[in-house]
Design a protein around this motif. Sequence first.
Motif: not given
Length: 138
Positions: A40-45, A67-74, A77-79, A104-105
Amino acid sequence: MGKNNSYEGKGPTQRQLRVGETIRRALSEVLARGDVHDPELNRLSITVGEVRSSSDLKIATAYVLPLGGEGQDEVLKLLSRNKHEIRKQVAKKLTLKFSPELRFQLDQTFDQMDETRRMLNQDAVRRDADAPDKATEG
């Protein structure tokens, strides 16, 4: 004892800045290469804009943005869920005696720049900015 915040009072030391940048590079590389075993973490940039170290260098706060600012809360959580493995991977790349605790912030820098641009483009602000400065008129 007060909070251990490097930005209270005076600014960060050269050592704090150097350590923060070293951690930022290592963390960016770990995240880009997918060194953490979480699909889940690796699929994100994720962009690591800055890392700030506490004055004793025991805590490093990474300011991140997907990347793109989408999914910030996710992303946070993943980090957070993977912070121990991330710390271990980052530590392998560092030449420090010990690896700091990672926090992380969200990086608000881009939001602040967008808001500043929006404000500067308002008609009233442009009109005021273009007006001659009355304090310097003679």
